[in-house]
Design a protein around this motif. Structure first.
Motif, mmCIF file in Angstrom:
data_model
loop_
_atom_site.group_PDB
_atom_site.id
_atom_site.type_symbol
_atom_site.label_atom_id
_atom_site.label_comp_id
_atom_site.label_asym_id
_atom_site.label_seq_id
_atom_site.Cartn_x
_atom_site.Cartn_y
_atom_site.Cartn_z
ATOM 1 N N ALA A 168 -18.222 44.686 21.562
ATOM 2 C CA ALA A 168 -18.032 45.370 22.844
ATOM 3 C C ALA A 168 -18.293 44.448 24.032
ATOM 4 N N ASN A 169 -19.243 43.519 23.890
ATOM 5 C CA ASN A 169 -19.580 42.609 24.990
ATOM 6 C C ASN A 169 -19.051 41.198 24.775
ATOM 7 N N TYR A 212 -6.687 55.647 17.455
ATOM 8 C CA TYR A 212 -7.520 55.008 18.471
ATOM 9 C C TYR A 212 -8.989 55.115 18.092
ATOM 10 N N ASN A 213 -9.710 54.026 18.290
ATOM 11 C CA ASN A 213 -11.119 53.950 17.915
ATOM 12 C C ASN A 213 -12.057 54.226 19.080
ATOM 13 N N VAL A 214 -11.484 54.396 20.279
ATOM 14 C CA VAL A 214 -12.295 54.585 21.484
ATOM 15 C C VAL A 214 -11.739 55.739 22.309
ATOM 16 N N TYR A 215 -12.584 56.236 23.219
ATOM 17 C CA TYR A 215 -12.122 57.195 24.217
ATOM 18 C C TYR A 215 -11.377 56.446 25.313
ATOM 19 N N PRO A 216 -10.359 57.055 25.908
ATOM 20 C CA PRO A 216 -9.493 56.315 26.826
ATOM 21 C C PRO A 216 -10.129 55.902 28.138
ATOM 22 N N LYS A 217 -11.127 56.639 28.610
ATOM 23 C CA LYS A 217 -11.710 56.319 29.913
ATOM 24 C C LYS A 217 -12.887 55.361 29.807
ATOM 25 N N THR A 218 -13.688 55.518 28.792
ATOM 26 C CA THR A 218 -14.929 54.741 28.686
ATOM 27 C C THR A 218 -14.848 53.573 27.715
ATOM 28 N N ASN A 219 -13.834 53.579 26.811
ATOM 29 C CA ASN A 219 -13.735 52.584 25.747
ATOM 30 C C ASN A 219 -14.969 52.576 24.847
ATOM 31 N N GLN A 220 -15.632 53.715 24.779
ATOM 32 C CA GLN A 220 -16.741 53.898 23.851
ATOM 33 C C GLN A 220 -16.212 54.463 22.542
ATOM 34 N N GLN A 221 -16.950 54.249 21.476
ATOM 35 C CA GLN A 221 -16.501 54.651 20.147
ATOM 36 C C GLN A 221 -16.211 56.146 20.074
ATOM 37 N N ASP A 222 -15.055 56.457 19.510
ATOM 38 C CA ASP A 222 -14.678 57.846 19.239
ATOM 39 C C ASP A 222 -14.944 58.105 17.753
ATOM 40 N N HIS A 223 -16.025 58.800 17.469
ATOM 41 C CA HIS A 223 -16.442 58.995 16.080
ATOM 42 C C HIS A 223 -15.469 59.866 15.287
ATOM 43 N N ARG A 224 -14.574 60.540 15.973
ATOM 44 C CA ARG A 224 -13.639 61.434 15.272
ATOM 45 C C ARG A 224 -12.640 60.677 14.406
ATOM 46 N N THR A 225 -12.461 59.368 14.655
ATOM 47 C CA THR A 225 -11.513 58.615 13.834
ATOM 48 C C THR A 225 -12.199 57.860 12.693
ATOM 49 N N LEU A 226 -13.370 58.325 12.302
ATOM 50 C CA LEU A 226 -13.959 57.896 11.030
ATOM 51 C C LEU A 226 -12.925 58.162 9.932
#
Length: 259
Positions: A168-169, A212-226
């Motif tokens: 991420a960084n 998609y592995n992230v939410y579109p606004k924050t680019n934080q992990q979207d756990h729903r795509t486990l």
């Protein structure tokens, strides 16, 4: 009160594109921040409309997006990925430490398009990468190299997420999306299952899946795509990952800055 609401709506609509020191953030989707939506934003799937007929797209989930593309690959592309990978297969590993784990029992071969010597073979691989870039809106240099996989009967990859928090960084940023390629038909088993979405993508030659592995606004992990690569019951499964990063992956990879 009505005037206040109008001002708020106009302010949100006029919100400028987010930028960073690396330049404008490359998005594969449009954000409609003026709508009542989760803090993470939501996806506008209309960007895929031009490709729905060409690739025979089915939306298995709309939030988060999970697309099945039945005509994405050609037979030539499927055959070439398998033939180039087969001599270089090794036990699959997990995470940035590249450790062999009991949760993943397939075989893997990495294919770097730049290092392919045969010009015709290189052109075929580049064509796949360009199709992915055109459809997602992220340039080719944001893609990791092809990770080609072979699963024999009884092999699997237990539930996992493609987002790697360590990246991420890093200069490349996180894996924002996964474009998975199915290179052959499997007699039984071998599906890609998303337990939180109650959806399975079944392997089929020429098929691809995009999620998609992230939410579109924050680019934080979207756990729903486990997701998991389910056990192959009968036959052999060939597939390939194309992970797409928020920023250029290839340039920092060359100097060891991608983990």
């Amino acid at each position: 009160m009505r005037l206040l609401l109008l001002i708020l709506v106009v302010t949100v609509l006029a919100e400028p594109e987010a930028t960073t020191s690396r330049g404008p953030e490359r998005q594969t989707f449009k954000l409609k921040l003026n709508n009542a939506s989760p803090a993470e934003g939501y996806f506008d799937l209309s960007i895929f409309s031009p490709y729905e007929s060409q690739y025979n797209i089915t939306y298995l989930s709309r939030d988060p997006p999970l697309l099945q593309l039945d005509d994405f690959l050609t037979d030539e592309e499927c055959d070439l990925l398998q033939s180039l990978a087969e001599p270089n297969l090794a036990p699959s590993t997990g995470g940035l430490d590249r450790s062999v784990t009991l949760s993943r029992t397939s075989s893997t071969a990495w294919l770097n398009t730049e290092l392919i010597e045969d010009p015709q073979h290189k052109a075929v691989l580049l064509s796949i990468e360009q199709k992915i870039a055109q459809m997602t809106g992220y340039p080719v240099e944001n893609q990791e190299h092809f990770q080609v996989l072979r699963y024999e009967p009884g092999q699997y990859y237990r539930a996992h997420h493609d987002y790697l928090w360590e990246q991420a960084n890093m200069p490349c940023g996180p894996r924002v999306a996964t474009f998975f390629l199915y290179l052959n038909d499997v007699e039984e088993g071998g599906g890609t299952s998303f337990p939180q979405l109650n959806v399975t993508v079944w392997p089929k030659r020429r098929r691809a899946a995009l999620w998609y592995n992230v939410y579109p606004k924050t680019n934080q992990q979207d756990h729903r795509t486990l997701h998991s690569a389910d056990d192959v019951i009968k036959g052999i499964k060939w597939g390939a990952n194309k992970w797409i990063h928020l920023y250029d992956f290839v340039t920092p990879w060359r100097v060891g800055q991608t983990g």
